[in-house]
Write an enzyme that holds these catalytic residues in place. Structure first.
Site: not given
Length: 479
Positions: A471, A138
């Site tokens: 936990h 481009g």
């Protein structure tokens, strides 16, 4: 890609084209299909813009998907498994293997299949969202025109209302050392070595250097990293974390030479390479022989031959494109994001900028807090951080407090027998607001996102402490 601005419903009806001889008209033309470019193109199409994305390479995804983040993570993951099985780790867990062999070709195949699936995924998303993909280099040939030149010399002209430059970055060349991607390699070549080198020297112990060095060290190479900065982990890392990280890597067998310069490297007749290392303060000059030399001194913006000079868009001293807070260059309908503008060269930073930039084109709000952009080093253990380091806070004269928790005291880390590292939280002394988080340890790259969320929401340290964490989990260390 679910965020939409009010009053911009529907998507473009432009049919998918990979190449055409007739001129194409577009609302938005994106140059580059890396994480910033392809995300911006899809978002633009979702907001109702006729969108074209130009990519010079055969595959979509840019450096990140093809020769960066994605393939390196595949090799980091698989080399870690090999390291666990080949070393004493499995035996210590009661898993006894009679023989472990490395099939490097198969490992590379798995990496390539992951890359292929993800790049193919972008092509599918383009089709789904009616983004026109043009293959070619481009070049901005006018304020409202981009010309894509294909490898065979043919070209495609796109007339466009807006242009978004997302061309990314390229490997910074090292003066006096020519990269051949065979025995003197950049990160690209280091992802595709045909065999494990006996000795690997890495110039640069930043993020890419320690990640790729870790891959080959685990697979059996003797790795030495030479770093001019004087610390491991690159720019932005907290120095306390860096020192601990270096010690852990050294324990794994990684060697470091900090502070010296590398004036050059010479190829010998037997194919080996002699790397010259200047004396560091208090040290002596030496020559380090190796089979492969990996040059990892950073990346530079890819802005050559885009047509910027002809438009009067000047680069800053570091080769970046100056933009305003809406990512506009001095020409208001030409925008730039990602590695070609200021800020960390990170895929997720480019993605955020891409989405926000096109939302701005559609009249939406434009805001990004670069203090909330996390960084990750995907070694084992991982290193991750977001926000300010202690060094930055001292430099800015901000009074702060420090909270630390070692993984050695974390239940899940203990049960996993993977206890190296710590979590370090920095909070403002007067307000308790979280200013930074620095994690060295297992799963740091996942955990840092909790810290990024806390920073984005302006959480206090107490806010985090009062959130119930499951936990036993590693993330309890963050609390």
């Amino acid at each position: 890609f679910n965020r939409x601005s009010p009053g911009l419903q529907g998507v473009s009806s432009v049919p998918l084209r990979t190449y055409a001889d007739q001129p194409i008209d577009a609302d938005v033309t994106v140059i580059g299909s890396g994480p910033g470019g392809y995300v911006a193109a899809i978002k633009a199409a979702q907001l109702g813009f006729k969108t074209v994305c130009i990519e010079k390479n055969e595959t979509l995804g840019g450096t990140c998907l093809n020769v960066g983040c994605i393939p390196s993570k595949a090799l980091l993951n698989n080399s870690h498994y090999y390291h666990l099985a080949h070393g004493k780790d499995f035996a210590s867990r009661g898993i006894e293997l009679s023989e472990v062999r490395l099939n490097l070709e198969k490992m590379m195949e798995q990496k390539s299949s992951a890359v292929k699936a993800l790049t193919g995924g972008i092509a599918h998303l383009f089709k789904q969202n009616k983004v026109v993909h043009v293959n070619g280099f481009g070049n901005i040939t006018g304020k409202n025109q981009v010309t894509a030149t294909k490898a065979d010399g043919s070209s495609q002209v796109i007339g466009t209302k807006n242009i978004l430059i997302a061309t990314g970055s390229e490997v910074t060349p090292f003066p006096g050392i020519t990269i051949d991607e065979d025995t003197i390699v950049s990160s690209t070549g280091a992802l595709s070595l045909k065999k494990v080198p006996e000795k690997l020297v890495v110039i640069g112990a930043g993020v890419i250097g320690v990640e790729l060095g870790s891959v080959w060290q685990r697979l059996g190479a003797e790795v030495t990293a030479v770093e001019f900065l004087g610390h491991v982990g690159g720019i932005g890392i907290d120095m306390e974390i860096s020192k601990k990280f270096q010690r852990i890597l050294q324990k794994q067998g990684f060697k470091f030479k900090l502070n010296p310069k590398v004036p050059g490297a010479t190829k010998r007749s037997d194919g080996k390479i002699d790397v010259s290392v200047e004396a560091a303060p208090g040290g002596k000059a030496e020559v380090i022989p190796c089979d492969v030399l990996l040059v990892c001194i950073g990346r530079r913006p890819f802005t050559q031959n885009l047509g910027l000079e002809e438009l009067g868009i000047e680069l800053d001293p570091r080769g970046r494109i100056p933009v305003n807070t809406r990512f506009q260059t001095k020409i208001p309908n030409i925008y730039a994001i990602g590695d070609v503008v200021a800020g960390p060269m990170l895929a997720h930073k480019a993605e955020d900028e891409g989405i926000i930039c096109v939302e701005g084109m559609a009249g939406g709000a434009v805001h990004i807090d670069y203090n909330c952009v996390p960084s990750v080093i995907y070694t084992h253990p991982e290193v991750a951080w977001v926000g300010k380091s202690e060094e930055q806070l001292k430099e800015e004269g901000i009074e702060y407090k420090v909270g630390k928790f070692p993984f050695a005291a974390n239940s899940r880390a203990k049960t996993n027998a993977d206890t190296d590292g710590m979590v370090k939280i920095l909070g403002q002394k007067s307000t308790d607001r979280v200013l930074g988080a620095h994690i060295l340890g297992p799963g740091a790259g996942e955990m840092v996102n909790e810290a990024a969320l806390a920073l984005e929401y302006g959480a206090s340290c107490e806010d985090i402490a009062r959130v119930c964490h499951a936990h036993p989990t590693l993330s309890e260390a963050f609390r």
